[in-house]
Structures are given as C-alpha cells and as structure tokens.
Design a protein around this motif. Structure first.
Motif, mmCIF file in Angstrom:
data_model
loop_
_atom_site.group_PDB
_atom_site.id
_atom_site.type_symbol
_atom_site.label_atom_id
_atom_site.label_comp_id
_atom_site.label_asym_id
_atom_site.label_seq_id
_atom_site.Cartn_x
_atom_site.Cartn_y
_atom_site.Cartn_z
ATOM 1 N N THR A 1 47.714 58.333 -42.807
ATOM 2 C CA THR A 1 47.894 57.795 -44.295
ATOM 3 C C THR A 1 48.720 57.267 -45.008
ATOM 4 O OG1 THR A 1 46.436 59.849 -44.123
ATOM 5 C CG2 THR A 1 47.777 59.624 -46.454
ATOM 6 N N LYS B 1 45.756 63.631 -47.145
ATOM 7 C CA LYS B 1 46.354 63.422 -46.477
ATOM 8 C C LYS B 1 45.913 65.094 -46.334
ATOM 9 C CE LYS B 1 50.004 63.374 -48.722
ATOM 10 N NZ LYS B 1 50.889 65.278 -48.944
ATOM 11 N N ALA C 1 52.409 62.139 -45.804
ATOM 12 C CA ALA C 1 52.901 62.720 -44.779
ATOM 13 C C ALA C 1 53.653 62.758 -43.951
ATOM 14 C CB ALA C 1 52.024 62.101 -44.011
#
Length: 250
Positions: A173, A145, A207
C-alpha cells in the motif's frame, strides 16, 4: 505484485499469484481495494470484464459511506459489513476528522484486534470463503490499508500463505500512500506548527509491519482449527471447497 490500473481507485489489486500451502491463488477471484466512490465507467468495465466482479463488500461505517458512497455497478452486488460502527480516528478518514489529533497507530490496531472488531473481521473472511457467485469478490475500506489489510491477513493466514508474504502485500500500500502521507505531515508540521502531530499524521497513512503484528498476536492465540471453527466459523470441508475453487495446485 502490482495495482490494477484504474482511474478512480489507486490502491486496488488482485491477490492472484500469491503462493499458499495448497497452491497458487488464481487471478480474478479475490480483490482488495480502497473505496470505489470515484471509479469511472471505464473502471467499471475493467472490473466486470477483466475480473468478472460479482460482489463488493464495504467495510466502512455509515458515516464514511454517506460521505463517499460506492459507485453502483450494474450486475454487481454491494453489501455492508462494517468492521466498526463509529468513526475511529486514524482508520476511518472522513473529511471532518482532526488528523493532527489521532492516537498512535500501533495502539489503535491493538484496540481494534482486542475488541469485537476482531470478530467482525472474521465474519468478512467467512463471507469471502463461503461466497460462490460465479465471479470475483472485492472488499474495501476507505484507503484500502487498515481494515482491508487485516481482512487480507486473516484470509491469507488460513490459506497458509507465509507471513513474510502477507506482510509484503500489506506494505505494498505504501507505493501509493507515501506521497499523501508526506504532504499532510508537512502541512501539520509547517502550517499548524505541530511537530509531534505531524509524525502521527504521517503514520496514519503508512503501512508498518508493527501495526499488523498486533493482529498476528491475537490470531496466534488460536490453533489453526480454532481459528477456523471458533473465530471465523467455518469447517475444514468449507475451507477445502474454497481452496479448490481459488487455487491452482502445485
């Protein structure tokens, strides 16, 4: 946009298909991933046979690599290019880390991109651009990430990918990280009884656009040519050679 179906690595995808200002990225040249500690023999065959994997770039520090070393894949070179040497709570996630004590993730990204780590990210991009080993390059950190996301963002930026598409790739992600984020956040909140800490724990595994914006703010201080020459250390000609190798013209 979808993840490659592997048994031992859930956050791994081919950047092929993304639109650049030069054309479309070819498939089987640039792969981003989480760690390769648990990949199976079948996974190895997929990476070698379907994606012609030749080089793995490990962005983790020594402590992370010692805890979960990459599986060695015959015929594939594995090199170490750590973004930072020490563990950074919230980005490196070794098992002994006290997750309920991590700092704000936006501040953490701001720290990373305003330090030597920014230029370490650039060194990885340079390695990818200059590599021509006859196959694909895969780079990864722990979860695929943060460090992986920043390398990807810088690489796609010099290829002229629209920022909204870079962010979309970064946020992808979350398709594999939300479940873990919710589980760990729940444990901190209801088992450890730390409500505020549970929010931070959730944010560690998710994220968010504002995280990556910290990288963009630093990159935007440079012109396109300065980003290439002064930050990454490549020439226009070297970029052109890379572009001709990894893209299909419109």
């Amino acid at each position: 946009m979808k993840n490659i179906k592997l048994k031992g690595s859930k956050n791994i995808r081919d950047l092929g298909g993304m639109k650049t200002k030069y054309g479309t990225l070819k498939r089987g040249f640039i792969l981003r991933a989480s760690n390769l500690n648990s990949i199976s023999k079948a996974d190895e065959r997929i990476l070698k046979n379907d994606y012609n994997l030749k080089l793995v770039i490990d962005l983790r520090n020594d402590a992370e690599k010692a805890e979960k070393p990459d599986k060695e894949i015959a015929g594939v070179e594995n090199i170490k290019m750590p973004v930072f040497d020490e563990n950074v709570p919230g980005i490196s996630r070794e098992s002994k880390q006290n997750l309920d004590a991590v700092p704000d993730m936006t501040e953490l990204y701001r720290y990373v991109v305003n330090s030597d780590c920014f230029f370490n990210i650039a060194k990885v991009v340079k390695k990818i651009v200059l590599y021509d080993g006859g196959g694909s390059v895969l780079y990864h950190c722990t979860s695929g990430k943060d460090r992986t996301g920043m390398v990807t963002a810088m690489l796609l930026t010099i290829l002229g990918v629209q920022r909204k598409d870079i962010i979309e790739d970064y946020l992808f992600t979350n398709t594999v990280s939300v479940k873990k984020a919710k589980t760990l956040s729940f444990l901190v909140r209801y088992v450890k009884r730390k409500k505020e800490a549970s929010v931070k724990v959730y944010n560690v595994f998710i994220a968010k656009k504002e995280y990556l914006n910290e990288l963009f703010r630093v990159m935007d201080k440079y012109t396109e040519s300065e980003l290439l020459s002064d930050v990454i250390g490549i020439t226009e000609k070297e970029l052109e050679t890379f572009v001709s190798r990894v893209t299909v013209p419109v």
